[in-house]
Enzyme design. Structure first.
Site, PDB file in Angstrom:
ATOM      1  N   GLU A   1      11.379  23.248  15.143  1.00 23.54           N
ATOM      2  CA  GLU A   1      11.541  24.358  16.099  1.00 23.54           C
ATOM      3  C   GLU A   1      11.855  23.912  17.539  1.00 23.54           C
ATOM      4  O   GLU A   1      11.205  24.333  18.489  1.00 23.54           O
ATOM      5  CB  GLU A   1      10.280  25.233  16.109  1.00 23.54           C
ATOM      6  CG  GLU A   1       9.962  25.810  14.746  1.00 23.54           C
ATOM      7  CD  GLU A   1       8.716  26.687  14.741  1.00 23.54           C
ATOM      8  OE1 GLU A   1       7.993  26.719  15.746  1.00 23.54           O
ATOM      9  OE2 GLU A   1       8.475  27.348  13.729  1.00 23.54           O
TER      10      GLU A   1
ATOM     11  N   ASN B   1      13.859  21.132  11.113  1.00 21.81           N
ATOM     12  CA  ASN B   1      13.382  22.402  10.548  1.00 21.81           C
ATOM     13  C   ASN B   1      13.293  23.462  11.646  1.00 21.81           C
ATOM     14  O   ASN B   1      12.803  23.179  12.745  1.00 21.81           O
ATOM     15  CB  ASN B   1      11.980  22.139   9.957  1.00 21.81           C
ATOM     16  CG  ASN B   1      11.485  23.232   9.040  1.00 21.81           C
ATOM     17  OD1 ASN B   1      12.169  23.605   8.081  1.00 21.81           O
ATOM     18  ND2 ASN B   1      10.294  23.750   9.304  1.00 21.81           N
TER      19      ASN B   1
ATOM     20  N   HIS C   1      12.088  32.849   7.396  1.00 16.05           N
ATOM     21  CA  HIS C   1      11.066  33.882   7.588  1.00 16.05           C
ATOM     22  C   HIS C   1      11.794  35.206   7.812  1.00 16.05           C
ATOM     23  O   HIS C   1      12.190  35.520   8.938  1.00 16.05           O
ATOM     24  CB  HIS C   1      10.196  33.574   8.807  1.00 16.05           C
ATOM     25  CG  HIS C   1       9.262  32.427   8.607  1.00 16.05           C
ATOM     26  ND1 HIS C   1       8.274  32.429   7.649  1.00 16.05           N
ATOM     27  CD2 HIS C   1       9.168  31.230   9.234  1.00 16.05           C
ATOM     28  CE1 HIS C   1       7.601  31.296   7.705  1.00 16.05           C
ATOM     29  NE2 HIS C   1       8.127  30.544   8.650  1.00 16.05           N
TER      30      HIS C   1
ATOM     31  N   GLU D   1      10.279  27.867   4.332  1.00 13.47           N
ATOM     32  CA  GLU D   1       9.056  28.651   4.579  1.00 13.47           C
ATOM     33  C   GLU D   1       9.291  30.120   4.248  1.00 13.47           C
ATOM     34  O   GLU D   1       8.851  31.020   4.981  1.00 13.47           O
ATOM     35  CB  GLU D   1       8.615  28.500   6.046  1.00 13.47           C
ATOM     36  CG  GLU D   1       8.425  27.055   6.485  1.00 13.47           C
ATOM     37  CD  GLU D   1       7.930  26.903   7.922  1.00 13.47           C
ATOM     38  OE1 GLU D   1       7.537  27.900   8.546  1.00 13.47           O
ATOM     39  OE2 GLU D   1       7.934  25.762   8.421  1.00 13.47           O
TER      40      GLU D   1
ATOM     41  N   ASP E   1       9.485  33.887   3.414  1.00 11.87           N
ATOM     42  CA  ASP E   1       8.682  35.089   3.180  1.00 11.87           C
ATOM     43  C   ASP E   1       9.519  36.270   3.668  1.00 11.87           C
ATOM     44  O   ASP E   1      10.363  36.116   4.545  1.00 11.87           O
ATOM     45  CB  ASP E   1       7.285  35.031   3.818  1.00 11.87           C
ATOM     46  CG  ASP E   1       7.268  34.577   5.273  1.00 11.87           C
ATOM     47  OD1 ASP E   1       8.312  34.647   5.962  1.00 11.87           O
ATOM     48  OD2 ASP E   1       6.190  34.157   5.748  1.00 11.87           O
TER      49      ASP E   1
HETATM   50  C1  XIL Z   1       1.740  28.546  10.603  1.00 14.54           C
HETATM   51  C2  XIL Z   1       0.571  28.541   9.650  1.00 14.54           C
HETATM   52  O1  XIL Z   1       0.930  29.240   8.482  1.00 14.54           O
HETATM   53  C3  XIL Z   1      -0.627  29.178  10.301  1.00 14.54           C
HETATM   54  O2  XIL Z   1      -1.779  29.016   9.478  1.00 14.54           O
HETATM   55  C4  XIL Z   1      -0.896  28.537  11.650  1.00 14.54           C
HETATM   56  O3  XIL Z   1      -1.918  29.241  12.294  1.00 14.54           O
HETATM   57  C5  XIL Z   1       0.333  28.561  12.512  1.00 14.54           C
HETATM   58  O4  XIL Z   1       1.395  27.932  11.823  1.00 14.54           O
HETATM   59  N1  XIL Z   1       6.721  27.898  11.389  1.00 14.54           N
HETATM   60  C6  XIL Z   1       6.206  26.701  10.961  1.00 14.54           C
HETATM   61  C7  XIL Z   1       4.857  26.678  10.342  1.00 14.54           C
HETATM   62  O5  XIL Z   1       6.896  25.699  10.998  1.00 14.54           O
HETATM   63  O6  XIL Z   1       4.199  25.480  10.625  1.00 14.54           O
HETATM   64  C8  XIL Z   1       4.025  27.825  10.778  1.00 14.54           C
HETATM   65  O7  XIL Z   1       2.814  27.813  10.037  1.00 14.54           O
HETATM   66  C9  XIL Z   1       4.771  29.121  10.596  1.00 14.54           C
HETATM   67  C10 XIL Z   1       6.029  29.144  11.411  1.00 14.54           C
END
Ligand code: XIL
Length: 475
Positions: free
Chosen positions: A166, A206, A243, A272, A274
């Site tokens: 990020e 990522n 996401h 990731e 969802d």
């Molecule tokens: C999130 C986790 O799921 C949470 O438990 C934590 O509080 C914050 O991080 N992008 C990412 C992940 O790369 O590491 C993040 O995970 C969600 C967004």
């Protein structure tokens, strides 16, 4: 493509507290892709048909959650730690590393045959507290030390690392952070350190909101990856977090984004995923986009059941709170089973190292006259897809002009002096400079009458002269 996962464990001799065996045995665990096999009845079986994986993320607290573990073991073949391998977790105090939580998840998963994605080494969030009191070269050094310390522990054991997470802002420029303030080259410094620390693991960048091809942030990341490839900064993969929650949704051009990144010579993965309310059509669409891009190597959902999700109020995952698969599960399963491309290198017999191009042309039995092909059966047309200072990306379209289907093709082309091929996709090359030949990959050799296919490649060197002397032959 290097696809390795080590099965070796550190064996601690209890009596003398000496590390006895650290020979990390790199084992290629990727299933042999076979699109003709029966449909998979689990996410992992369906993904493995095309040489891909299906992954999940879990926290340490799930290790005592039997509902979670049952599904994880049945459906998934790749695991990621939700928080336990982030910088604050693995190095809470300078030089004091703590791998207990990460290792607990790692051990559970790999003992069940899963591979593992490491997440993450350098990020503006979830940093060790002591990074907050550092800046400039001191912070840069702390980041490098962190990468070295964590990667040494997991050396030879992981499939991939999200080296940097990020680092871009929504407008396509770099996100401002304490790491960015150490100098714009902090990302490449992280990747160079990572390659040196563990040369066998895939190194990924990522990020989120890089799924829409026309979005400024997507273009910003794309330009960085292209620059890295052109300058030889080590990078192997791009993770698109995917996401489609928190107000985001599947863009219509997602596949174009994936194939455009892949065309730079990196693997892509959905890391990731969802989706708000687990929309079946969006899950179907994101899965199909990945299946359509040969170098899209796998999909990870951020949790398994809605109760595992960081955005649980959006019910965004494939299983409900009672561990039952939701309609989106079926749409993902069907889309995985419908894959028509395989991951390059997974269709060759496992005994053949997939990453090594043959140094000599494939040998034919001495008694057989050399295959000369049928000139005229296919034609090869070149175009330059993009250029930059020090290199260009080329694309060759192979067209079948005949009335019978081609069963394979080989294109010869000649590069200008000083030009070297760095990567080829959708084809297998022999030679990297001068006159090279590229033959079809396992999945695109058959070309119907009046149909065409294409392959792409990345060239380092002067950009003034396009490849010439193109010929196409087919057996
Ligand atoms: C999130 C986790 O799921 C949470 O438990 C934590 O509080 C914050 O991080 N992008 C990412 C992940 O790369 O590491 C993040 O995970 C969600 C967004």
């Amino acid at each position: 493509m290097t696809v390795i996962a080590a099965r070796a464990r550190l064996l601690l001799g209890a009596a003398c507290a000496v590390v006895i065996a650290v020979s990390s045995v790199a084992v290629a665990t990727l299933a042999h892709a076979d699109l003709t096999g029966p449909p998979g009845t689990t996410l992992k079986a369906a993904a493995e048909r095309s040489g891909r994986y299906f992954g999940a993320a879990m926290g340490r607290d799930r290790l005592t959650d039997n509902g979670f573990l049952t599904i994880a073991n049945r459906e998934f073949d790749m695991m990621t730690a939700v928080n336990e391998m982030k910088p604050d977790a693995t190095e809470p105090n300078r030089g004091q590393f703590d791998f207990r939580a990460g290792d607990a998840i790692y051990n559970w998963a790999t003992q069940r045959g899963m591979r593992f994605r490491g997440h993450t080494l350098a990020w503006h969030a979830q940093q060790p507290r002591f990074w907050g009191s550092l800046s400039g070269s001191a912070l840069r050094q702390a980041m490098i030390d962190h990468i070295n310390g964590v990667m040494a522990h997991y050396k030879g054991k992981l499939y991939a690392w999200d080296v940097v997470n990020e680092a871009f802002a929504e407008n396509g420029s770099r996100r401002s952070s304490n790491l960015q303030a150490t100098g714009n080259d902090w990302i490449e410094a992280a990747f160079r350190a990572a390659r040196a620390a563990d040369p066998g693991v895939q190194l990924c960048y990522n990020d989120y909101n890089i799924e829409n091809w026309t979005y400024a942030k997507t273009q910003g990341v794309y330009n960085m990856i292209r620059d890295f490839k052109a300058r030889g900064v080590p990078i192997d993969c791009v993770g698109l977090q995917t996401h489609f929650t928190g107000g985001s949704s599947l863009p219509g051009n997602f596949q174009q984004t994936l194939s455009s990144f892949a065309a730079l010579g990196v693997d892509v993965a959905l890391t990731e995923a969802d989706v708000t309310n687990a929309s079946s059509s969006q899950y179907q669409g994101l899965t199909q986009a990945c299946m359509n891009v040969p170098r899209c190597v796998g999909i990870t959902t951020w949790g398994i059941r809605d109760s595992d999700s960081w955005r649980g109020n959006e019910n965004p995952l494939l299983f409900d709170r009672n561990s039952n698969p939701k309609p989106a599960y079926t749409s993902v399963l069907n889309a995985l089973n419908a894959a028509s491309t395989t991951v390059p290198g997974t269709s060759t017999p496992p005994s053949t190292p997939p990453s090594t191009p043959p140094s000599t042309p494939p040998s034919t039995p001495p008694s057989t006259p050399p295959v000369t092909g049928q000139p005229g059966a296919c034609t090869a047309t070149y175009r330059t897809a993009s250029t930059w200072n020090g290199g260009y990306q080329g694309e060759v379209t192979v067209a079948n002009n005949g009335s019978a289907a081609l069963t394979g093709w080989t294109v010869q082309l000649t590069l200008a002096g000083g030009q070297t091929v760095a990567n080829v996709w959708n084809g297998i090359n022999t030679g990297t400079s001068g006159t090279i030949s590229v033959r079809n990959a396992a999945y695109n050799g058959s070309v119907g009458a009046n149909a065409s296919t294409s392959f792409g490649f990345l060239v380092n060197g002067s950009t003034g002269t396009a490849p010439g002397s193109l010929t196409c032959t087919s057996p």
